[in-house]
Design a protein around this motif. Structure first.
Motif, PDB file in Angstrom:
ATOM      1  N   ILE A 157      44.768 -57.187   8.303  1.00 30.38           N
ATOM      2  CA  ILE A 157      45.843 -56.207   8.287  1.00 30.38           C
ATOM      3  C   ILE A 157      45.934 -55.603   6.894  1.00 30.38           C
ATOM      4  N   GLY A 158      45.777 -54.291   6.829  1.00 29.54           N
ATOM      5  CA  GLY A 158      45.836 -53.593   5.554  1.00 29.54           C
ATOM      6  C   GLY A 158      47.102 -52.779   5.437  1.00 29.54           C
ATOM      7  N   THR A 159      47.027 -51.735   4.625  1.00 28.91           N
ATOM      8  CA  THR A 159      48.175 -50.851   4.445  1.00 28.91           C
ATOM      9  C   THR A 159      48.452 -50.084   5.734  1.00 28.91           C
ATOM     10  N   SER A 160      49.711 -50.005   6.117  1.00 34.16           N
ATOM     11  CA  SER A 160      50.103 -49.309   7.336  1.00 34.16           C
ATOM     12  C   SER A 160      49.653 -47.856   7.309  1.00 34.16           C
ATOM     13  N   ILE A 161      49.239 -47.353   8.474  1.00 28.16           N
ATOM     14  CA  ILE A 161      48.832 -45.947   8.577  1.00 28.16           C
ATOM     15  C   ILE A 161      49.984 -45.013   8.218  1.00 28.16           C
ATOM     16  N   PHE A 162      51.212 -45.466   8.459  1.00 26.29           N
ATOM     17  CA  PHE A 162      52.379 -44.639   8.127  1.00 26.29           C
ATOM     18  C   PHE A 162      52.496 -44.475   6.607  1.00 26.29           C
ATOM     19  N   THR A 163      52.236 -45.568   5.894  1.00 22.22           N
ATOM     20  CA  THR A 163      52.264 -45.511   4.436  1.00 22.22           C
ATOM     21  C   THR A 163      51.135 -44.631   3.906  1.00 22.22           C
ATOM     22  N   TYR A 171      53.159 -50.302  18.577  1.00 23.78           N
ATOM     23  CA  TYR A 171      53.695 -50.185  17.225  1.00 23.78           C
ATOM     24  C   TYR A 171      53.185 -51.356  16.394  1.00 23.78           C
ATOM     25  N   ASP A 172      52.964 -51.133  15.100  1.00 28.16           N
ATOM     26  CA  ASP A 172      52.211 -52.106  14.309  1.00 28.16           C
ATOM     27  C   ASP A 172      53.002 -53.330  13.871  1.00 28.16           C
ATOM     28  N   SER A 181      44.721 -43.561  17.489  1.00 30.01           N
ATOM     29  CA  SER A 181      43.781 -44.686  17.575  1.00 30.01           C
ATOM     30  C   SER A 181      44.257 -45.898  16.794  1.00 30.01           C
ATOM     31  N   THR A 182      45.058 -45.678  15.747  1.00 27.27           N
ATOM     32  CA  THR A 182      45.504 -46.790  14.918  1.00 27.27           C
ATOM     33  C   THR A 182      46.511 -47.689  15.634  1.00 27.27           C
TER      34      THR A 182
END
Length: 375
Positions: free
Chosen positions: A7-13, A117-118, A342-343
């Motif tokens: 798990i990396g940096t959120s796509i939203f960030t 949702y992540d 896709s994320t």
């Protein structure tokens, strides 16, 4: 050694950071940019001078718990016990985290429906449990046959999101009937129903798990004042669950945050005396319709949006590139930030779809649409 190595940096960030770097219009992250109701900010201004700045009870401000119970009864006809079945949380995310940490054991399995949702997967992994990602159909309806095949004696929880982020899809009566049949076959499964957009629905009426008598004794309901009242930064949500589940969730909550910030709880409690949640759907429907109208001449194909404040769009007529690269190029070359769908999938399934947030003032939507229509 990382507990969450994949798990990396959120796509939203990522997308919001890029939007700032390139001075792009941010339609990626799901937060409104218009003013909060003045009645609410006036309450906060007055409370700032009053004695509401110390710890509140762990489960929540007592008058607020009673008003949540009244809101649920008015909205869904369900009677709940404020002192034992409601928990005010530091946003819906903390409520979801606390629920999973409290109820899911090592090697348990949790069904997560993709696109998802992540915030669902991480607490499952931190519980040393196994997330089982099951894709929705391409029209974002649940495939109940596929979901049932993914269930086993190891399955402890199923997470549903209704109205659905990122797609805006709403579950139907048929969906709930299928879910109830499935849970009859697997009596140990607990349902986590994320309904943070419950009051943001349009032509189709939101059908809540609150209304399903067969589900109530094994269901945790997740709601969000942040989403409902356009105050996402306040991070105030709430859970509703039967006492035997809530007792366990409270054990985690008390050591995670103990209690949610006091002034926000008191302000929302006072605000509930005169605000009507019935107005919210119509407010956002106007936003949705206006944004869709603005994009009529664009090359984007707009998918149905039944609820939430998100609009999914296909860019297949514009580009063959993957959706992450397209969203990055959209920011860099065209000045608009969106989220690649896709994320939200475990396997990064790419249908050339992206998500816009239309919870913005009209000027922002107009400026963004002008840029999008020029592509």
């Amino acid at each position: 050694m990382s507990k969450l190595p994949n798990i990396g940096t959120s796509i939203f960030t990522v997308m919001s950071k890029m939007a700032v770097e390139y001075n792009a219009i941010n339609l990626s992250q799901g937060f409104p940019n218009f003013p909060v109701d003045e009645r609410l900010t006036d309450i906060v201004a007055q409370l700032a001078k009053e004695n509401v700045h110390q710890y509140l009870p762990m489960a929540g401000y007592t008058p607020l718990l009673s008003k949540i119970a009244a809101l649920v009864e008015k909205s869904y006809g369900r009677i709940i016990q404020p002192e034992s079945e409601i928990l005010v949380t530091a946003g819906a995310t903390e409520g979801i985290f606390a629920s999973i940490q409290a109820l899911v054991q090592m090697n348990d399995e949790v069904i997560i429906l993709d696109p998802s949702y992540d915030c669902y997967e991480a607490p499952v992994l931190l519980s040393n449990a196994i997330p089982v990602r099951v894709a929705l159909n391409d029209d974002y309806t649940p495939n109940w046959t596929r979901i049932e095949k993914a269930c086993s004696s190891k399955t402890k929880m199923i997470i549903i999101n209704n109205p659905h982020n990122p797609t805006g899809k709403i579950l139907t009566q048929t969906d709930f009937e299928a879910l109830e049949k499935l849970l009859l076959k697997f009596p140990n499964i607990v349902l986590l129903s994320d309904e943070v957009y419950e009051y943001i629905t349009f032509e189709k009426k939101h059908l809540s798990a609150h209304t399903r008598t067969n589900l109530l004794n094994r269901c945790i309901m997740v709601s969000s004042f942040g989403k409902t009242f356009h105050v996402t930064g306040w991070k105030v949500g709430y859970l509703i669950a039967p006492e035997y589940l809530m007792t366990e969730i409270k054990k985690v909550h008390q050591f995670l945050v103990f209690s949610v910030n006091s002034i926000s709880q008191v302000a929302i409690s006072n605000y509930l005396d005169f605000v009507s949640v019935d107005e919210i759907g119509g407010f956002y429907q106007k936003k949705r319709d206006y944004f869709r109208e603005l994009l009529q001449t664009s090359r984007f194909e707009l998918m149905p949006s039944e609820g939430t404040y998100f609009q999914v769009a296909s860019y297949a007529a514009i580009s063959n590139e993957n959706d992450v690269d397209f969203c990055k190029r959209l920011i860099i070359e065209h000045g608009v930030a969106a989220i690649p769908i896709s994320t939200f999938y475990a396997d990064r399934k790419d249908l050339h779809l992206i998500r816009f947030c239309f919870a913005k003032d009209n000027a922002t939507l107009e400026e963004a649409a002008q840029k999008l229509c020029a592509i």
